[in-house]
Design an enzyme around this catalytic site. Structure first.
Site, PDB file in Angstrom:
ATOM      1  N   TYR A 244      -5.147  -1.064   7.400  1.00 14.92           N
ATOM      2  CA  TYR A 244      -5.875  -2.088   8.135  1.00 14.92           C
ATOM      3  C   TYR A 244      -5.736  -1.884   9.644  1.00 14.92           C
ATOM      4  CZ  TYR A 244      -6.387  -4.943   3.903  1.00 14.92           C
ATOM      5  OH  TYR A 244      -6.728  -5.413   2.659  1.00 14.92           O
TER       6      TYR A 244
ATOM      7  N   GLN B  14      -1.014   3.274  -5.922  1.00 16.50           N
ATOM      8  CA  GLN B  14      -2.388   3.767  -5.819  1.00 16.50           C
ATOM      9  C   GLN B  14      -3.203   3.551  -7.089  1.00 16.50           C
ATOM     10  OE1 GLN B  14      -2.181   7.832  -4.501  1.00 16.50           O
ATOM     11  NE2 GLN B  14      -1.897   7.279  -2.359  1.00 16.50           N
TER      12      GLN B  14
ATOM     13  N   ARG C 196       0.853  -1.201   0.000  1.00 19.64           N
ATOM     14  CA  ARG C 196       0.000   0.000   0.000  1.00 19.64           C
ATOM     15  C   ARG C 196       0.885   1.247   0.000  1.00 19.64           C
ATOM     16  NH1 ARG C 196      -5.040  -1.830   1.811  1.00 19.64           N
ATOM     17  NH2 ARG C 196      -5.948  -0.010   0.783  1.00 19.64           N
TER      18      ARG C 196
END
Length: 371
Positions: free
Chosen positions: A224, A123, A118
């Site tokens: 997360y 992106q 990430r």
């Protein structure tokens, strides 16, 4: 390079590539094969794909492509694909690690885009974010449809209606989109997240941030949740209980990669909600954030409706497929060269990070650890 697009299982309405994405790949010199009927549930006909430059073929012929695209892992892939075929999709390898082992043994090369690092550079290929954005939006609309009262405040000659109070657990991409959508509908919104860094984003959208001191650092968890200490969990539980007792709508989004979703809402908390309240659990596929969540089911207990659905993006198949397809096109540029041939640069952190198996071996360290 021949690229094949599989028709998804019956529960999935999205497709890996819409005709507009096919057009861009054909212009780059790729040959596109699309399984007959693959895009119908996303409102793209076989004729639309033909006009975009694709050939409509049977599932058997799709299996001859050098790269095969499928959002979900199909049951017939291992027996139908020749060794060396490249698979690109969202295969949840942290939960499907035994299947990944089978694919490695079959000589398949698998890229699972839910394993992409990430990072800023990733992106444009981040399927989790593009689909979570839609899920967050859709979760609020589903809640508004299910809820027995208004979302906004109304002042009428017959009396005043108080605005709905909405609690969102998790301020990732889905949670923030849920905040924005709920605020546009006039709800009063509170947000809980273990990451203090998201407080500013939450407040900028007009919601109140519920803060619990002492959370474990989640800055490297890619958006997360992370495991928390027992002391923090107790204080977290108390804060959530206080907010839920006042909430009319609860939307839960918290997940931990490779582990069951954290159970944040107990049956006791649900009992404290007034009749007619609604809970939308987006973490249902990994166990759910509430004690009573059942994946792909609606449960009603003491007048509270609990909807477990981790695939809400599929309820908006046209835009979901459009965004997913753009992610796929960007990723394919990463693994092919200017001559439209396969080129795997193992020095690239995105290629290495998303690859699960290659050359008859599992190459992802996290998956190997699970085995």
């Amino acid at each position: 390079m021949t690229i094949g697009v599989l028709k998804e299982p019956s529960f999935e309405s999205r497709v890996s590539l819409l005709p507009e994405a096919v057009t861009s790949l054909v212009k780059k010199g790729h040959e596109l094969l699309v399984e007959s009927g693959a895009g119908l549930r996303a409102f793209a006909s076989d004729e639309h794909y033909r006009q975009a430059g694709a050939r409509i073929v049977s599932r058997t012929e799709i299996m001859t492509a050098a790269i095969v695209l499928g959002i979900h892992p199909a049951e017939d892939i291992t027996s139908g694909l020749p060794s060396g075929t490249v698979l690109v999709g969202v295969y949840q390898p942290l939960y499907q690690f035994l299947r990944m082992k089978q694919w490695a043994e079959a000589g398949l090369t698998c890229f699972s885009l839910d394993m992409l690092p990430r990072t800023t550079r990733a992106q444009s290929m981040d399927v989790l974010s593009s689909q979570a954005n839609i899920a967050g939006y859709k979760s609020v609309l589903l809640a508004a449809f299910t809820y027995s009262r208004y979302f906004p405040m109304f002042m009428t000659a017959a009396g005043s209606i108080a605005p709905a109070r909405l609690l969102i657990l998790g301020a990732g991409v889905a949670g923030l989109q849920a905040v924005a959508t709920a605020r546009r509908l006039g709800a009063v919104v509170e947000v809980f997240d273990t990451r203090p860094a998201v407080k500013e984003e939450v407040m900028s959208l007009g919601a109140k941030f519920v803060e619990v001191e002492g959370a474990a650092d989640a800055s490297k968890a890619g958006g997360y949740a992370v495991e928390q200490s027992e002391d923090f969990k107790k204080r977290q539980e108390q804060k959530i209980a206080e907010s839920i007792a006042k909430a009319d709508i609860v939307i839960t989004t918290a997940q931990i990669p490779g582990k069951p979703a954290p159970q944040l809402v107990s049956s006791g908390m649900i009992s404290s909600m007034r009749m007619g309240s609604v809970i939308i659990d987006l973490a249902a596929a990994t166990g759910g954030n509430t004690e009573l969540t059942r994946n792909n089911e609606t449960v009603v207990t003491e007048g509270v409706t609990i909807i477990g659905n981790s695939n809400l993006a599929a309820d908006m198949p046209s835009d979901a497929s459009k965004l997913y397809g753009k992610n796929i096109v960007n990723f394919l540029q990463l693994i092919t060269n200017k001559e439209s041939a396969l080129h795997l640069n193992w020095e690239d952190d995105l290629v290495k990070g998303s690859c699960i198996c290659h050359g008859n071996e599992l190459v992802n360290e996290r998956i190997k650890a699970l085995l």
